[in-house]
Scaffold this active site. Structure first.
Site, PDB file in Angstrom:
ATOM      1  N   VAL A  68       0.808  -1.232   0.000  1.00 57.61           N
ATOM      2  CA  VAL A  68       0.000   0.000   0.000  1.00 57.61           C
ATOM      3  C   VAL A  68       0.842   1.283   0.000  1.00 57.61           C
ATOM      4  CG1 VAL A  68      -2.065  -1.057   0.982  1.00 57.61           C
ATOM      5  CG2 VAL A  68      -0.370  -0.021   2.527  1.00 57.61           C
ATOM      6  N   TYR A 109       8.671   3.493  14.041  1.00 59.61           N
ATOM      7  CA  TYR A 109       7.239   3.212  14.176  1.00 59.61           C
ATOM      8  C   TYR A 109       6.520   4.415  14.780  1.00 59.61           C
ATOM      9  CZ  TYR A 109       3.028   0.563  15.609  1.00 59.61           C
ATOM     10  OH  TYR A 109       1.749   0.096  15.789  1.00 59.61           O
TER      11      TYR A 109
END
Ligand code: UDP
Length: 314
Positions: free
Chosen positions: A57, A145
């Site tokens: 994606v 992250y």
């Protein structure tokens, strides 16, 4: 309703696909399978309301037909993944979020971003309300992250403010349940595999660091309620039942009936900047969504242990 789930073959993503199908949605699951697993969605193959597309994606998402909801759940989500896949983690949180928002904008769809308690970093406010801005080391191992998710939240709010996209942001706290990767390196899969195989249980540091573990069925119920709400600001979803990692390891030994011993190890490099405490303040979720967790950690551990036993027997 037609809903797109990015990361739909992952642990939470696949449970979300189940919940969306159960409420009658058509589901398109996108996953590049770098940390997701096709086994997690195998039970839907052949269902005409379910479609799986192997896709990264961070690349343009071309989908024919209408879309009502985009749920962006694609991301590595464990410290050993951040060490092995730092650039992929940064890309899926930034470029992937941009593509997911672009799809939502083009289709007039609602977008729900899977954010995280990691946006609070090693928190200096406890428990953590959504109003807390966090304490993150941008250049640490976990920073890939934390910062990607912080960027993702900023991008999501910008698409909401500039383009009027209907957006939702859920900050998910440590969730657990069947379909977690056995070797994902996090405390629960490590402890369960170690306990069930009679190996030493590896507690990092003195084990006084705390987490608040949420059974995935509660997490998914909260996410669906948020999707259906009108709330644009972030909402914490997690179980405020906080415990030390040492107590958690002891609970796993007790519930598995294991003879494993606890060993204390120094923190590995990827666990540097490990948050010392974590507990969600869920006042907002209670007030706005009428949501709160229904399962205790013990209740959630029963099906989770059964899943790990079955997988380890393969
Ligand atoms: N942890 C541990 N032993 C392990 C794996 C993790 O003691 O084998 C600790 C880790 O240092 C952290 C806590 O368990 O304090 C939760 O770690 P996890 O990776 O599960 O989640 P996160 O830190 O992302 O909340």
């Amino acid at each position: 309703m037609r809903s797109v789930v990015t990361g739909g073959a992952g642990f939470l993503g696949s449970h979300l696909c189940d919940a969306l199908l159960a409420r009658g949605d058509e589901v398109v699951c996108l996953d590049n399978l770098i940390t997701g697993n096709a086994d997690n969605i195998a039970h839907h193959i052949g269902n005409s309301k379910f479609r799986f597309i192997q896709h990264d994606v961070t690349e343009y998402i071309a989908l024919e037909g209408p879309v009502d909801n985009v749920l962006h759940f694609a991301s590595p989500a464990s410290p050993i993944d951040y060490l092995k896949l730092p650039i992929q983690t940064l890309k899926v949180g930034s470029l992937g979020t941009h593509k997911a928002l672009g799809l939502a904008k083009a289709k007039g769809a609602r977008l729900l971003l899977a954010s995280t308690s990691e946006v609070y970093g090693d928190p200096q406010v406890h428990p953590q309300p959504e109003s807390y801005w966090g304490h993150v080391n941008p250049i640490g191992y976990r920073g890939v992250y934390d910062e990607a998710k912080r960027f993702a939240e900023a991008m999501t709010m910008a698409y909401h403010r500039v383009h009027g996209v209907e957006t939702r942001i859920v900050r998910i706290f440590n969730s657990f349940g069947p379909r977690m990767r056995l070797a994902d390196g996090r405390a629960l899969p490590n402890f369960l595999c170690q306990a069930l195989q009679g190996e030493d249980i590896t507690v990092f540091g003195d084990g006084s660091q705390t987490r608040s573990f949420t059974y995935m069925a509660d997490t998914v119920a909260g996410i669906i309620k948020l999707l259906e709400s009108n709330e644009h600001d972030p909402v914490n979803i997690g179980n405020p039942q906080e415990m030390s990692i040492l107590a958690f390891a002891q609970l796993i030994i007790e519930m598995t009936g294991s003879r494993s011993k606890l060993v204390r190890l120094p923190f590995p490099p990827e666990f540097k900047d490990d948050p010392k405490v974590r507990q969600p303040d869920i006042t907002r979720a209670r007030r706005i969504l009428g949501w709160e967790p229904k399962h205790t950690i013990r209740e959630g551990l029963v099906p989770t242990i059964a899943y790990f036993r079955k997988r380890l027997a393969l």
